[in-house]
Design a protein around this motif. Structure first.
Motif, PDB file in Angstrom:
ATOM      1  N   HIS A  63      45.201  41.412  38.704  1.00 56.46           N
ATOM      2  CA  HIS A  63      46.152  42.441  38.277  1.00 56.46           C
ATOM      3  C   HIS A  63      47.011  41.946  37.113  1.00 56.46           C
ATOM      4  CE1 HIS A  63      49.178  45.593  38.403  1.00 56.46           C
ATOM      5  NE2 HIS A  63      50.110  44.670  38.571  1.00 56.46           N
ATOM      6  N   LEU A  64      47.468  40.702  37.202  1.00 54.22           N
ATOM      7  CA  LEU A  64      48.339  40.150  36.162  1.00 54.22           C
ATOM      8  C   LEU A  64      47.576  39.782  34.891  1.00 54.22           C
ATOM      9  CD1 LEU A  64      50.573  37.826  38.393  1.00 54.22           C
ATOM     10  CD2 LEU A  64      51.235  39.994  37.326  1.00 54.22           C
ATOM     11  N   SER A  65      46.260  39.626  35.006  1.00 59.93           N
ATOM     12  CA  SER A  65      45.464  39.216  33.844  1.00 59.93           C
ATOM     13  C   SER A  65      45.461  40.269  32.746  1.00 59.93           C
ATOM     14  CB  SER A  65      44.024  38.918  34.267  1.00 59.93           C
ATOM     15  OG  SER A  65      43.336  40.130  34.600  1.00 59.93           O
ATOM     16  N   GLY A  66      45.610  41.541  33.143  1.00 60.65           N
ATOM     17  CA  GLY A  66      45.554  42.611  32.158  1.00 60.65           C
ATOM     18  C   GLY A  66      44.146  42.950  31.712  1.00 60.65           C
ATOM     19  N   ASP A  67      43.138  42.315  32.311  1.00 61.45           N
ATOM     20  CA  ASP A  67      41.752  42.623  31.946  1.00 61.45           C
ATOM     21  C   ASP A  67      41.432  44.071  32.298  1.00 61.45           C
ATOM     22  OD1 ASP A  67      41.447  40.020  31.158  1.00 61.45           O
ATOM     23  OD2 ASP A  67      40.466  39.359  33.009  1.00 61.45           O
ATOM     24  N   PRO A  68      40.613  44.747  31.504  1.00 59.12           N
ATOM     25  CA  PRO A  68      40.268  46.145  31.779  1.00 59.12           C
ATOM     26  C   PRO A  68      39.623  46.309  33.156  1.00 59.12           C
ATOM     27  CG  PRO A  68      39.568  45.524  29.568  1.00 59.12           C
ATOM     28  CD  PRO A  68      39.994  44.263  30.264  1.00 59.12           C
ATOM     29  N   CYS A  69      40.134  47.241  33.944  1.00 56.39           N
ATOM     30  CA  CYS A  69      39.570  47.604  35.246  1.00 56.39           C
ATOM     31  C   CYS A  69      39.495  46.419  36.218  1.00 56.39           C
ATOM     32  CB  CYS A  69      38.193  48.250  35.081  1.00 56.39           C
ATOM     33  SG  CYS A  69      38.246  49.842  34.226  1.00 56.39           S
ATOM     34  N   ALA A  70      40.399  45.474  36.070  1.00 55.48           N
ATOM     35  CA  ALA A  70      40.411  44.319  36.978  1.00 55.48           C
ATOM     36  C   ALA A  70      41.388  44.500  38.124  1.00 55.48           C
ATOM     37  CB  ALA A  70      40.746  43.049  36.207  1.00 55.48           C
ATOM     38  N   SER A  71      42.262  45.500  38.023  1.00 55.39           N
ATOM     39  CA  SER A  71      43.294  45.692  39.044  1.00 55.39           C
ATOM     40  C   SER A  71      42.834  46.735  40.062  1.00 55.39           C
ATOM     41  CB  SER A  71      44.599  46.153  38.386  1.00 55.39           C
ATOM     42  OG  SER A  71      45.625  46.298  39.347  1.00 55.39           O
ATOM     43  N   LEU A  72      42.790  46.340  41.330  1.00 58.36           N
ATOM     44  CA  LEU A  72      42.380  47.268  42.383  1.00 58.36           C
ATOM     45  C   LEU A  72      43.399  48.393  42.526  1.00 58.36           C
ATOM     46  CD1 LEU A  72      41.332  44.755  45.192  1.00 58.36           C
ATOM     47  CD2 LEU A  72      39.790  46.081  43.734  1.00 58.36           C
ATOM     48  N   PRO A  73      42.951  49.606  42.903  1.00 58.18           N
ATOM     49  CA  PRO A  73      43.911  50.662  43.228  1.00 58.18           C
ATOM     50  C   PRO A  73      44.845  50.183  44.334  1.00 58.18           C
ATOM     51  CG  PRO A  73      41.681  51.545  43.107  1.00 58.18           C
ATOM     52  CD  PRO A  73      41.561  50.054  43.058  1.00 58.18           C
ATOM     53  N   ILE A  74      46.128  50.475  44.212  1.00 56.68           N
ATOM     54  CA  ILE A  74      47.107  49.926  45.167  1.00 56.68           C
ATOM     55  C   ILE A  74      46.771  50.250  46.619  1.00 56.68           C
ATOM     56  CG2 ILE A  74      49.510  50.111  45.945  1.00 56.68           C
ATOM     57  CD1 ILE A  74      50.379  50.150  43.063  1.00 56.68           C
ATOM     58  N   PRO A  75      46.469  51.521  46.980  1.00 57.02           N
ATOM     59  CA  PRO A  75      46.201  51.808  48.403  1.00 57.02           C
ATOM     60  C   PRO A  75      45.054  50.970  48.980  1.00 57.02           C
ATOM     61  CG  PRO A  75      46.537  53.845  47.194  1.00 57.02           C
ATOM     62  CD  PRO A  75      46.421  52.754  46.163  1.00 57.02           C
ATOM     63  N   LEU A  76      44.099  50.604  48.125  1.00 58.21           N
ATOM     64  CA  LEU A  76      42.973  49.791  48.591  1.00 58.21           C
ATOM     65  C   LEU A  76      43.336  48.310  48.603  1.00 58.21           C
ATOM     66  CD1 LEU A  76      39.272  50.351  47.722  1.00 58.21           C
ATOM     67  CD2 LEU A  76      40.229  48.058  47.512  1.00 58.21           C
ATOM     68  N   SER A  77      44.134  47.889  47.631  1.00 56.20           N
ATOM     69  CA  SER A  77      44.493  46.467  47.554  1.00 56.20           C
ATOM     70  C   SER A  77      45.308  46.016  48.757  1.00 56.20           C
ATOM     71  CB  SER A  77      45.279  46.195  46.268  1.00 56.20           C
ATOM     72  OG  SER A  77      46.548  46.844  46.285  1.00 56.20           O
ATOM     73  N   LEU A  78      45.988  46.962  49.423  1.00 61.40           N
ATOM     74  CA  LEU A  78      46.824  46.619  50.578  1.00 61.40           C
ATOM     75  C   LEU A  78      46.020  46.037  51.734  1.00 61.40           C
ATOM     76  CD1 LEU A  78      49.128  49.798  50.740  1.00 61.40           C
ATOM     77  CD2 LEU A  78      49.595  47.630  49.598  1.00 61.40           C
ATOM     78  N   HIS A  79      44.714  46.344  51.785  1.00 59.03           N
ATOM     79  CA  HIS A  79      43.856  45.808  52.850  1.00 59.03           C
ATOM     80  C   HIS A  79      42.548  45.277  52.267  1.00 59.03           C
ATOM     81  CE1 HIS A  79      42.758  50.080  52.379  1.00 59.03           C
ATOM     82  NE2 HIS A  79      41.533  49.717  52.742  1.00 59.03           N
ATOM     83  N   ALA A  80      42.638  44.674  51.082  1.00 60.84           N
ATOM     84  CA  ALA A  80      41.438  44.239  50.354  1.00 60.84           C
ATOM     85  C   ALA A  80      40.603  43.236  51.141  1.00 60.84           C
ATOM     86  CB  ALA A  80      41.845  43.642  49.001  1.00 60.84           C
ATOM     87  N   TRP A  81      41.225  42.452  52.006  1.00 61.83           N
ATOM     88  CA  TRP A  81      40.490  41.424  52.774  1.00 61.83           C
ATOM     89  C   TRP A  81      39.497  42.038  53.764  1.00 61.83           C
ATOM     90  CZ3 TRP A  81      45.537  42.821  53.523  1.00 61.83           C
ATOM     91  CH2 TRP A  81      45.878  43.340  54.771  1.00 61.83           C
ATOM     92  N   ARG A  82      39.592  43.340  54.003  1.00 62.94           N
ATOM     93  CA  ARG A  82      38.670  43.986  54.944  1.00 62.94           C
ATOM     94  C   ARG A  82      37.330  44.346  54.299  1.00 62.94           C
ATOM     95  NH1 ARG A  82      43.018  48.281  57.582  1.00 62.94           N
ATOM     96  NH2 ARG A  82      44.348  46.747  58.637  1.00 62.94           N
TER      97      ARG A  82
END
Length: 214
Positions: A63-82
């Protein structure tokens, strides 16, 4: 932290996540961690903290890298380990172009998956998509059961079991949440058996009585 569902994150990581998600979403994330620890059981959740931390460190880094399309949608990132870790890595490293798609399967329920699509918006490149059904905690059971209060459909929840010989396996348990079994009584009166049969199929995936009455 025996019998404690809390997850202690490195202050730098927690700060990054709070800045990305906001305090409300961060609180929702904590609830999800609690859910997973209760589902697994405290004794079997010893490795969960490290797993969650590792995935969130990578998600925050991307997310912090700023790379295109590298940041997961927030609602999904909350449980990304699943989600499947190899597929998460593929999403983070795919070539960003309009319409590029990556697929994430739930680790414990591989039959459930989500598609994330790379799209160029006014604010820049974004990875778009919604969380999996049940946020990878459950699948809908195909069986519909006839009760005195109407038709109900339950959930299939993957739960970890530790057998007498020490073997740990994942088994699916049928779960029914929020089935009303009686009419709401007058104050100080005894509850009476439910008198009105519900029409349609009631999906028993929630405890809230107001929602169940809708």
């Amino acid at each position: 932290q025996s019998n404690n569902t809390s997850l202690t994150l490195d202050p730098t990581l927690e700060g990054s996540l709070r800045k990305w998600w906001g305090d409300v979403w961060f609180g929702e994330f904590q609830n999800m961690v609690d859910q997973d620890k209760r589902d697994i059981g405290y004794e079997l959740s010893k490795d969960l903290d490290a797993k969650i931390t590792h995935v969130l460190e990578k998600a925050s880094e991307k997310h912090l890298s700023g790379d295109p399309c590298a940041s997961l949608p927030i609602p999904l990132s909350l449980h990304a380990w699943r989600y499947d870790p190899k597929e998460l890595e593929e999403c983070w490293t795919m070539n960003a172009s309009e319409g590029s798609v990556c697929v994430l399967h739930c680790q414990k329920i591989p039959s459930i998956s989500v598609n994330l699509t790379c799209s160029r918006r006014a604010s820049g490149w974004e990875l778009l998509g919604s969380p999996a059904v049940g946020q990878c905690r459950y699948a809908m059971d195909a069986e519909v059961i006839n009760t005195t209060g109407g038709l109900v459909q339950g959930l299939l929840r993957p739960l970890q079991w530790q057998w007498e010989n020490g073997t740990i396996s994942t088994e699916f348990a049928k779960t029914f949440w929020g089935i009303r079994y009686a009419d709401c009584p007058e104050r100080f009166a005894f509850a009476k058996p439910i008198s009105v049969r519900r029409s349609g199929i009631h999906v028993t995936d929630y405890y809230d009585l107001d929602r169940n009455d809708s």
